[in-house]
Motif scaffolding. Sequence first.
Motif, PDB file in Angstrom:
ATOM      1  N   UNK A  29       4.622  11.414  31.130  1.00  0.00           N
ATOM      2  CA  UNK A  29       5.917  11.379  31.781  1.00  0.00           C
ATOM      3  C   UNK A  29       7.003  11.178  30.729  1.00  0.00           C
ATOM      4  N   UNK A  30       8.088  11.917  30.829  1.00  0.00           N
ATOM      5  CA  UNK A  30       9.301  11.706  30.035  1.00  0.00           C
ATOM      6  C   UNK A  30      10.464  11.684  31.008  1.00  0.00           C
ATOM      7  N   UNK A  31      11.365  10.706  30.841  1.00  0.00           N
ATOM      8  CA  UNK A  31      12.458  10.633  31.795  1.00  0.00           C
ATOM      9  C   UNK A  31      13.655   9.845  31.310  1.00  0.00           C
ATOM     10  N   UNK A  32      14.708   9.912  32.083  1.00  0.00           N
ATOM     11  CA  UNK A  32      15.959   9.188  31.854  1.00  0.00           C
ATOM     12  C   UNK A  32      15.812   7.759  32.359  1.00  0.00           C
ATOM     13  N   UNK A  33      16.418   6.797  31.651  1.00  0.00           N
ATOM     14  CA  UNK A  33      16.359   5.394  32.054  1.00  0.00           C
ATOM     15  C   UNK A  33      17.763   4.817  32.132  1.00  0.00           C
ATOM     16  N   UNK A  34      18.057   4.140  33.233  1.00  0.00           N
ATOM     17  CA  UNK A  34      19.322   3.419  33.422  1.00  0.00           C
ATOM     18  C   UNK A  34      18.983   1.945  33.610  1.00  0.00           C
ATOM     19  N   UNK A  35      19.686   1.074  32.878  1.00  0.00           N
ATOM     20  CA  UNK A  35      19.454  -0.364  32.987  1.00  0.00           C
ATOM     21  C   UNK A  35      20.788  -1.059  33.217  1.00  0.00           C
ATOM     22  N   UNK A  36      20.817  -1.976  34.150  1.00  0.00           N
ATOM     23  CA  UNK A  36      22.000  -2.801  34.407  1.00  0.00           C
ATOM     24  C   UNK A  36      21.660  -4.221  34.005  1.00  0.00           C
ATOM     25  N   UNK A  37      22.452  -4.799  33.093  1.00  0.00           N
ATOM     26  CA  UNK A  37      22.219  -6.162  32.608  1.00  0.00           C
ATOM     27  C   UNK A  37      23.308  -7.082  33.128  1.00  0.00           C
ATOM     28  N   UNK A  38      22.911  -8.115  33.837  1.00  0.00           N
ATOM     29  CA  UNK A  38      23.834  -9.144  34.315  1.00  0.00           C
ATOM     30  C   UNK A  38      23.534 -10.413  33.542  1.00  0.00           C
ATOM     31  N   UNK A  39      24.531 -10.932  32.853  1.00  0.00           N
ATOM     32  CA  UNK A  39      24.324 -12.058  31.964  1.00  0.00           C
ATOM     33  C   UNK A  39      24.744 -13.370  32.615  1.00  0.00           C
ATOM     34  N   UNK A  40      24.024 -14.435  32.268  1.00  0.00           N
ATOM     35  CA  UNK A  40      24.381 -15.771  32.738  1.00  0.00           C
ATOM     36  C   UNK A  40      25.179 -16.503  31.657  1.00  0.00           C
ATOM     37  N   UNK A  41      25.494 -15.820  30.552  1.00  0.00           N
ATOM     38  CA  UNK A  41      26.249 -16.428  29.452  1.00  0.00           C
ATOM     39  C   UNK A  41      27.635 -15.804  29.382  1.00  0.00           C
ATOM     40  N   UNK A  42      28.286 -15.919  28.229  1.00  0.00           N
ATOM     41  CA  UNK A  42      29.640 -15.389  28.085  1.00  0.00           C
ATOM     42  C   UNK A  42      29.668 -13.887  27.794  1.00  0.00           C
ATOM     43  N   UNK A  43      28.501 -13.227  27.686  1.00  0.00           N
ATOM     44  CA  UNK A  43      28.457 -11.775  27.510  1.00  0.00           C
ATOM     45  C   UNK A  43      28.665 -11.134  28.878  1.00  0.00           C
ATOM     46  N   UNK A  44      29.621 -10.216  29.002  1.00  0.00           N
ATOM     47  CA  UNK A  44      29.851  -9.598  30.315  1.00  0.00           C
ATOM     48  C   UNK A  44      28.699  -8.683  30.720  1.00  0.00           C
ATOM     49  N   UNK A  45      28.571  -8.440  32.012  1.00  0.00           N
ATOM     50  CA  UNK A  45      27.548  -7.517  32.521  1.00  0.00           C
ATOM     51  C   UNK A  45      27.825  -6.121  31.958  1.00  0.00           C
ATOM     52  N   UNK A  46      26.750  -5.352  31.734  1.00  0.00           N
ATOM     53  CA  UNK A  46      26.923  -4.010  31.187  1.00  0.00           C
ATOM     54  C   UNK A  46      25.783  -3.106  31.626  1.00  0.00           C
ATOM     55  N   UNK A  47      26.012  -1.815  31.482  1.00  0.00           N
ATOM     56  CA  UNK A  47      24.998  -0.805  31.773  1.00  0.00           C
ATOM     57  C   UNK A  47      24.559  -0.162  30.471  1.00  0.00           C
ATOM     58  N   UNK A  48      23.309   0.304  30.424  1.00  0.00           N
ATOM     59  CA  UNK A  48      22.780   0.982  29.245  1.00  0.00           C
ATOM     60  C   UNK A  48      21.988   2.200  29.705  1.00  0.00           C
ATOM     61  N   UNK A  49      22.029   3.243  28.911  1.00  0.00           N
ATOM     62  CA  UNK A  49      21.347   4.495  29.219  1.00  0.00           C
ATOM     63  C   UNK A  49      20.365   4.828  28.105  1.00  0.00           C
ATOM     64  N   UNK A  50      19.294   5.523  28.460  1.00  0.00           N
ATOM     65  CA  UNK A  50      18.305   5.909  27.458  1.00  0.00           C
ATOM     66  C   UNK A  50      17.196   6.732  28.066  1.00  0.00           C
ATOM     67  N   UNK A  51      16.015   6.558  27.531  1.00  0.00           N
ATOM     68  CA  UNK A  51      14.881   7.329  28.007  1.00  0.00           C
ATOM     69  C   UNK A  51      13.592   6.550  27.880  1.00  0.00           C
ATOM     70  N   UNK A  52      12.556   7.067  28.523  1.00  0.00           N
ATOM     71  CA  UNK A  52      11.249   6.421  28.442  1.00  0.00           C
ATOM     72  C   UNK A  52      10.162   7.479  28.553  1.00  0.00           C
ATOM     73  N   UNK A  53       9.006   7.095  28.099  1.00  0.00           N
ATOM     74  CA  UNK A  53       7.846   7.961  28.188  1.00  0.00           C
ATOM     75  C   UNK A  53       6.621   7.163  28.563  1.00  0.00           C
ATOM     76  N   UNK A  54       5.713   7.790  29.277  1.00  0.00           N
ATOM     77  CA  UNK A  54       4.478   7.131  29.695  1.00  0.00           C
ATOM     78  C   UNK A  54       3.294   8.050  29.454  1.00  0.00           C
ATOM     79  N   UNK A  55       2.171   7.432  29.147  1.00  0.00           N
ATOM     80  CA  UNK A  55       0.884   8.116  29.131  1.00  0.00           C
ATOM     81  C   UNK A  55      -0.027   7.283  30.021  1.00  0.00           C
ATOM     82  N   UNK A  56      -0.607   7.920  31.032  1.00  0.00           N
ATOM     83  CA  UNK A  56      -1.522   7.238  31.948  1.00  0.00           C
ATOM     84  C   UNK A  56      -2.904   7.869  31.813  1.00  0.00           C
ATOM     85  N   UNK A  57      -3.902   7.032  31.636  1.00  0.00           N
ATOM     86  CA  UNK A  57      -5.295   7.475  31.584  1.00  0.00           C
ATOM     87  C   UNK A  57      -5.930   7.030  32.897  1.00  0.00           C
ATOM     88  N   UNK A  58      -6.408   7.984  33.686  1.00  0.00           N
ATOM     89  CA  UNK A  58      -6.974   7.681  34.995  1.00  0.00           C
ATOM     90  C   UNK A  58      -8.489   7.504  34.900  1.00  0.00           C
TER      91      UNK A  58
END
Length: 188
Positions: A29-58
Amino acid sequence: MKKSTSIIALSVLFTITAAAQVTPKVETFLGYTYTRANSATNVPAFSANGGSGQVAVNFNKWVGFVMDMGAVHNGNISNTHIDTTVSNYLFGPRISLRYSRVRPYFQTLFGGAHLGTSVAANLVLQGLPPASSTQPIFIPGLGNVPIGPGQPVSGRIMTSQTAFAMTVGGGLDIKINRWVSFRPIDLD
């Protein structure tokens, strides 16, 4: 004669059905990844974009082992020019429900996550002796540079951390043909 014809027709039908339900030994599998980070510190919440890949052995129709790697990036968090990249490497079991063309799966993955972040820094050097030929200041890409007190210097301050990571979730694969499936969602 009529009886043997129907037996042959039934065995051909079962053979086609069995061939259509062969479980692949390896899936990728190859795909697009979206992540939303909500911080409990003084860093503001932000979004990040990227990708991911998987190999599954059945191992069989229901159980497999997944290797997942990916990364997401944000180059400017809340106009503070903080550059952040999070990468992950996760491994674990997957349970797949292969009843039809629509195949849900559930997985629990363990591994690590690496966060690297940097921020631009503009400094004015104070209290340094002027650079000389016996004690040059070397800047990569520029070579020896005569930088003395009161001159501005730009750079990036960097930090990184690697920590344990775990995800629990699942997704949905929709089989298009023997070789290709569409994954509309993978949620962890």
